[in-house]
Scaffold this motif. Structure first.
Motif, PDB file in Angstrom:
ATOM      1  N   PHE A 262       0.859  -1.182   0.000  1.00 52.78           N
ATOM      2  CA  PHE A 262       0.000   0.000   0.000  1.00 52.78           C
ATOM      3  C   PHE A 262       0.891   1.226   0.000  1.00 52.78           C
ATOM      4  O   PHE A 262       1.842   1.320   0.795  1.00 52.78           O
ATOM      5  N   ILE A 263       0.564   2.182  -0.883  1.00 56.70           N
ATOM      6  CA  ILE A 263       1.399   3.368  -1.059  1.00 56.70           C
ATOM      7  C   ILE A 263       0.542   4.618  -0.902  1.00 56.70           C
ATOM      8  O   ILE A 263      -0.194   4.990  -1.826  1.00 56.70           O
ATOM      9  N   PRO A 264       0.590   5.286   0.248  1.00 55.09           N
ATOM     10  CA  PRO A 264      -0.085   6.580   0.361  1.00 55.09           C
ATOM     11  C   PRO A 264       0.630   7.609  -0.517  1.00 55.09           C
ATOM     12  O   PRO A 264       1.855   7.732  -0.466  1.00 55.09           O
ATOM     13  N   LEU A 265      -0.123   8.313  -1.321  1.00 53.97           N
ATOM     14  CA  LEU A 265       0.436   9.319  -2.223  1.00 53.97           C
ATOM     15  C   LEU A 265      -0.003  10.709  -1.778  1.00 53.97           C
ATOM     16  O   LEU A 265      -1.190  11.012  -1.724  1.00 53.97           O
ATOM     17  N   LYS A 266       0.967  11.536  -1.481  1.00 52.84           N
ATOM     18  CA  LYS A 266       0.695  12.891  -1.000  1.00 52.84           C
ATOM     19  C   LYS A 266       0.235  13.789  -2.146  1.00 52.84           C
ATOM     20  O   LYS A 266       0.894  13.859  -3.195  1.00 52.84           O
ATOM     21  N   ILE A 302       4.091  -1.430   3.475  1.00 54.57           N
ATOM     22  CA  ILE A 302       3.693  -0.030   3.299  1.00 54.57           C
ATOM     23  C   ILE A 302       4.887   0.694   2.682  1.00 54.57           C
ATOM     24  O   ILE A 302       6.001   0.631   3.196  1.00 54.57           O
ATOM     25  N   LYS A 303       4.631   1.382   1.574  1.00 56.76           N
ATOM     26  CA  LYS A 303       5.719   2.034   0.846  1.00 56.76           C
ATOM     27  C   LYS A 303       5.595   3.552   0.920  1.00 56.76           C
ATOM     28  O   LYS A 303       4.504   4.101   0.787  1.00 56.76           O
ATOM     29  N   ALA A 304       6.726   4.205   1.105  1.00 58.14           N
ATOM     30  CA  ALA A 304       6.834   5.659   0.966  1.00 58.14           C
ATOM     31  C   ALA A 304       7.644   5.922  -0.300  1.00 58.14           C
ATOM     32  O   ALA A 304       8.771   5.438  -0.433  1.00 58.14           O
ATOM     33  N   TYR A 305       7.059   6.659  -1.211  1.00 62.30           N
ATOM     34  CA  TYR A 305       7.722   6.948  -2.476  1.00 62.30           C
ATOM     35  C   TYR A 305       8.628   8.156  -2.273  1.00 62.30           C
ATOM     36  O   TYR A 305       8.189   9.298  -2.301  1.00 62.30           O
ATOM     37  N   TRP A 306       9.915   7.889  -2.077  1.00 61.04           N
ATOM     38  CA  TRP A 306      10.839   8.952  -1.694  1.00 61.04           C
ATOM     39  C   TRP A 306      10.883  10.101  -2.700  1.00 61.04           C
ATOM     40  O   TRP A 306      11.085  11.257  -2.316  1.00 61.04           O
ATOM     41  N   ALA A 307      10.689   9.784  -3.980  1.00 59.04           N
ATOM     42  CA  ALA A 307      10.770  10.835  -4.999  1.00 59.04           C
ATOM     43  C   ALA A 307       9.645  11.851  -4.855  1.00 59.04           C
ATOM     44  O   ALA A 307       9.744  12.961  -5.367  1.00 59.04           O
ATOM     45  N   MET A 308       8.592  11.478  -4.155  1.00 56.24           N
ATOM     46  CA  MET A 308       7.445  12.367  -3.998  1.00 56.24           C
ATOM     47  C   MET A 308       7.513  13.173  -2.699  1.00 56.24           C
ATOM     48  O   MET A 308       7.106  14.324  -2.658  1.00 56.24           O
ATOM     49  N   ILE A 309       8.013  12.551  -1.626  1.00 58.82           N
ATOM     50  CA  ILE A 309       7.927  13.190  -0.305  1.00 58.82           C
ATOM     51  C   ILE A 309       9.254  13.723   0.210  1.00 58.82           C
ATOM     52  O   ILE A 309       9.287  14.322   1.280  1.00 58.82           O
ATOM     53  N   SER A 310      10.338  13.515  -0.482  1.00 61.07           N
ATOM     54  CA  SER A 310      11.703  13.904  -0.131  1.00 61.07           C
ATOM     55  C   SER A 310      12.406  12.773   0.614  1.00 61.07           C
ATOM     56  O   SER A 310      11.781  11.934   1.269  1.00 61.07           O
ATOM     57  N   ARG A 311      13.696  12.779   0.506  1.00 60.21           N
ATOM     58  CA  ARG A 311      14.515  11.731   1.134  1.00 60.21           C
ATOM     59  C   ARG A 311      14.411  11.787   2.650  1.00 60.21           C
ATOM     60  O   ARG A 311      14.361  10.752   3.320  1.00 60.21           O
ATOM     61  N   THR A 312      14.379  12.999   3.196  1.00 60.46           N
ATOM     62  CA  THR A 312      14.324  13.143   4.657  1.00 60.46           C
ATOM     63  C   THR A 312      13.025  12.586   5.220  1.00 60.46           C
ATOM     64  O   THR A 312      13.038  11.829   6.203  1.00 60.46           O
ATOM     65  N   THR A 313      11.907  12.944   4.610  1.00 62.90           N
ATOM     66  CA  THR A 313      10.626  12.430   5.097  1.00 62.90           C
ATOM     67  C   THR A 313      10.545  10.925   4.901  1.00 62.90           C
ATOM     68  O   THR A 313       9.981  10.208   5.740  1.00 62.90           O
ATOM     69  N   ALA A 314      11.125  10.425   3.819  1.00 62.48           N
ATOM     70  CA  ALA A 314      11.152   8.976   3.607  1.00 62.48           C
ATOM     71  C   ALA A 314      11.914   8.282   4.730  1.00 62.48           C
ATOM     72  O   ALA A 314      11.488   7.234   5.225  1.00 62.48           O
ATOM     73  N   GLN A 315      13.035   8.877   5.155  1.00 65.02           N
ATOM     74  CA  GLN A 315      13.778   8.308   6.280  1.00 65.02           C
ATOM     75  C   GLN A 315      12.925   8.308   7.547  1.00 65.02           C
ATOM     76  O   GLN A 315      12.866   7.308   8.280  1.00 65.02           O
ATOM     77  N   VAL A 322       6.506   2.307   7.685  1.00 59.45           N
ATOM     78  CA  VAL A 322       6.970   2.101   6.316  1.00 59.45           C
ATOM     79  C   VAL A 322       8.154   1.131   6.303  1.00 59.45           C
ATOM     80  O   VAL A 322       9.059   1.246   7.125  1.00 59.45           O
ATOM     81  N   ASP A 323       8.141   0.180   5.356  1.00 55.75           N
ATOM     82  CA  ASP A 323       9.269  -0.747   5.223  1.00 55.75           C
ATOM     83  C   ASP A 323       9.812  -0.796   3.800  1.00 55.75           C
ATOM     84  O   ASP A 323      10.657  -1.621   3.484  1.00 55.75           O
ATOM     85  N   ASP A 324       9.332   0.098   2.919  1.00 55.95           N
ATOM     86  CA  ASP A 324       9.758   0.106   1.518  1.00 55.95           C
ATOM     87  C   ASP A 324       9.810   1.558   1.054  1.00 55.95           C
ATOM     88  O   ASP A 324       8.875   2.324   1.311  1.00 55.95           O
ATOM     89  N   ILE A 325      10.905   1.935   0.374  1.00 55.67           N
ATOM     90  CA  ILE A 325      11.000   3.321  -0.105  1.00 55.67           C
ATOM     91  C   ILE A 325      11.160   3.392  -1.615  1.00 55.67           C
ATOM     92  O   ILE A 325      11.661   4.365  -2.149  1.00 55.67           O
ATOM     93  N   ASP A 326      10.697   2.355  -2.328  1.00 55.44           N
ATOM     94  CA  ASP A 326      10.736   2.311  -3.782  1.00 55.44           C
ATOM     95  C   ASP A 326      12.185   2.309  -4.252  1.00 55.44           C
ATOM     96  O   ASP A 326      13.084   1.966  -3.479  1.00 55.44           O
ATOM     97  N   GLY A 327      12.430   2.665  -5.524  1.00 55.51           N
ATOM     98  CA  GLY A 327      13.812   2.559  -5.962  1.00 55.51           C
ATOM     99  C   GLY A 327      14.119   3.197  -7.290  1.00 55.51           C
ATOM    100  O   GLY A 327      14.960   2.686  -8.019  1.00 55.51           O
ATOM    101  N   THR A 328      13.450   4.290  -7.647  1.00 55.57           N
ATOM    102  CA  THR A 328      13.748   4.926  -8.926  1.00 55.57           C
ATOM    103  C   THR A 328      15.216   5.322  -8.982  1.00 55.57           C
ATOM    104  O   THR A 328      15.700   6.083  -8.150  1.00 55.57           O
ATOM    105  N   LEU A 329      15.906   4.849  -9.991  1.00 56.02           N
ATOM    106  CA  LEU A 329      17.348   5.076 -10.075  1.00 56.02           C
ATOM    107  C   LEU A 329      17.726   6.308 -10.877  1.00 56.02           C
ATOM    108  O   LEU A 329      18.822   6.811 -10.739  1.00 56.02           O
ATOM    109  N   ASP A 330      16.858   6.756 -11.739  1.00 59.11           N
ATOM    110  CA  ASP A 330      17.214   7.937 -12.530  1.00 59.11           C
ATOM    111  C   ASP A 330      15.957   8.718 -12.889  1.00 59.11           C
ATOM    112  O   ASP A 330      14.859   8.380 -12.474  1.00 59.11           O
ATOM    113  N   ASP A 331      16.150   9.774 -13.635  1.00 61.81           N
ATOM    114  CA  ASP A 331      15.050  10.704 -13.911  1.00 61.81           C
ATOM    115  C   ASP A 331      14.156  10.183 -15.031  1.00 61.81           C
ATOM    116  O   ASP A 331      14.124  10.724 -16.126  1.00 61.81           O
TER     117      ASP A 331
END
Length: 397
Positions: A262-266, A302-315, A322-331
């Protein structure tokens, strides 16, 4: 302080409302909370309380393990026949000059660009246009799998499937089987937004309903396949609408067991028709992650999409369920950067992802799409790191 100690402090707090103490007792004893208790958590639970409960569940399920994967995105088009009020990404056909439309060959060229890279997943999602139909996507999936059989194809939301199946005059069950036969391996969770019609009618009335979104996932699950789920929060919805959304997901998961994450999207308010709606605070973001972890007891992740919420909030989210922070490697994704996300060029190397997780005190695990472990980075040393030197000490006999 151990989790059990945190719970003991929580339960012994004389100022804790009896109804919140009852929820904590339920969590401690692995009992499901009710719809009304879910609303109660949004209305009255403080961040610290929610963190204790959500972190307890997270660590019961996964310990310190935190997952990410190596993926890239293909967004076929940002043109769309739908007019969702919250969307900063898509352009209506009348705004065609601001859009793009990839051909099949251009999409395959994107895939081939990663031939020498250890990516495990291609994530395909974008706008809805008539030319991207059942035949188009069937051929695309087949050609991707033929070119690179080890690359997992995760593609299209029920918004896209509902449109192309209706256009082809086929039912959901037939359509999803056709997609599986073509090479589709899982479907992402997008397009869910808020299921309740009170909200959905105002923000995305043109596209598939909440019931149709759920029905497409159910047909996919029936043929033994997995999918994700999302919820767009922090706009005009009320707390009861969030809980209703999660309740419908929880009910479907009880029946099928097909959801993985499950991924809450801000909601982000830049350059869309809801720019007048203020965004949620970081505290509310963390509360929402925590309540999702508590409510969705039958979801593994539960996933936090770091690219959407910032790296700090993901941490920070790693301590709130949350136990998953996705993994987009590039733009390769523009959906959230165009809406004003902190990450305007959302790329992070594997080393950066691992360090982000370790700096939050967690155990990094690279996974594939289905959560099989690819690499355990707990004691992994990257090649460019300076290795510690050890000097032989003199031995005195």
């Amino acid at each position: 302080m151990e989790v059990s100690d945190n719970f003991q402090v929580l339960l012994n707090n004389p100022q804790l409302l009896p109804e919140l103490k009852n929820v904590a007792e339920k969590v401690l004893h692995n009992q499901r909370i009710t719809f009304d208790e879910g609303v109660l958590l949004y209305q009255k639970a403080e961040l610290g309380y929610l963190g204790v409960l959500a972190n307890y569940i997270r660590e019961q399920k996964h310990g310190d393990k935190t997952y990410f994967n190596r993926n890239f995105h293909i967004e076929p088009t940002n043109l769309c026949v739908y007019d969702c009020k919250f969307c900063s990404y898509s352009r209506l056909l009348k705004q065609k000059s601001e859009g793009w439309e990839y051909t099949m060959e251009e999409m395959l060229d994107i895939v081939k660009k990663y031939d020498d890279q250890p990516v495990t997943e291609v994530h395909i999602v974008g706008g809805v246009l008539p030319q991207y139909d059942v035949a188009f996507y069937s051929e695309l999936f087949t050609r991707i799998r033929r070119h690179r059989p080890d690359l997992h194809v995760k593609a299209l939301t029920p918004v896209e499937y509902h449109y192309i199946f209706k256009k082809a005059k086929i039912d959901y069950a037939t359509g999803m089987q056709m997609m599986k036969d073509a090479g589709l391996q899982s479907i992402p969770g997008g397009g869910a937004e808020i299921f309740h019609p009170e909200v959905r009618e105002l923000i995305s009335k043109d596209k598939c309903t909440g019931e149709q979104w759920l029905a497409i996932h159910e047909e996919w699950h029936k043929i033994g396949m997995r999918s994700n789920a999302t919820m767009l929060y922090g706009h005009i919805e009320q707390f009861k609408h969030r809980v209703d959304h999660m309740e419908r997901l929880r009910e479907l998961q009880d029946r099928t067991g097909g959801f993985q994450t499950f991924i809450p999207l801000k909601f982000r308010n830049q350059d869309n028709q809801m720019s007048n709606v203020p965004e949620s605070t970081v505290v509310e973001d963390l509360r929402n992650y925590a309540i999702a972890r508590i409510y969705l007891d039958n979801f593994d992740h539960i996933k936090a999409y770091w690219a959407m919420i910032s790296r700090t909030t993901a941490q920070l989210s790693l301590n709130f369920g949350v136990d998953d922070i996705d993994g987009t490697l590039d733009d390769t994704t523009k959906i959230y950067s165009m809406a004003g996300a902190e990450e305007q060029n959302p790329g992070m190397s594997t080393k950066e992802l691992v360090e982000l997780i370790k700096n939050a005190g967690r155990h990094p695990i690279e996974r594939d799409t289905l959560y099989n472990v690819m690499t355990d980075y707990k004691d992994f040393q990257f090649a460019d790191e300076v290795k510690p030197r050890y000097y032989k000490l003199p031995v005195i006999n």
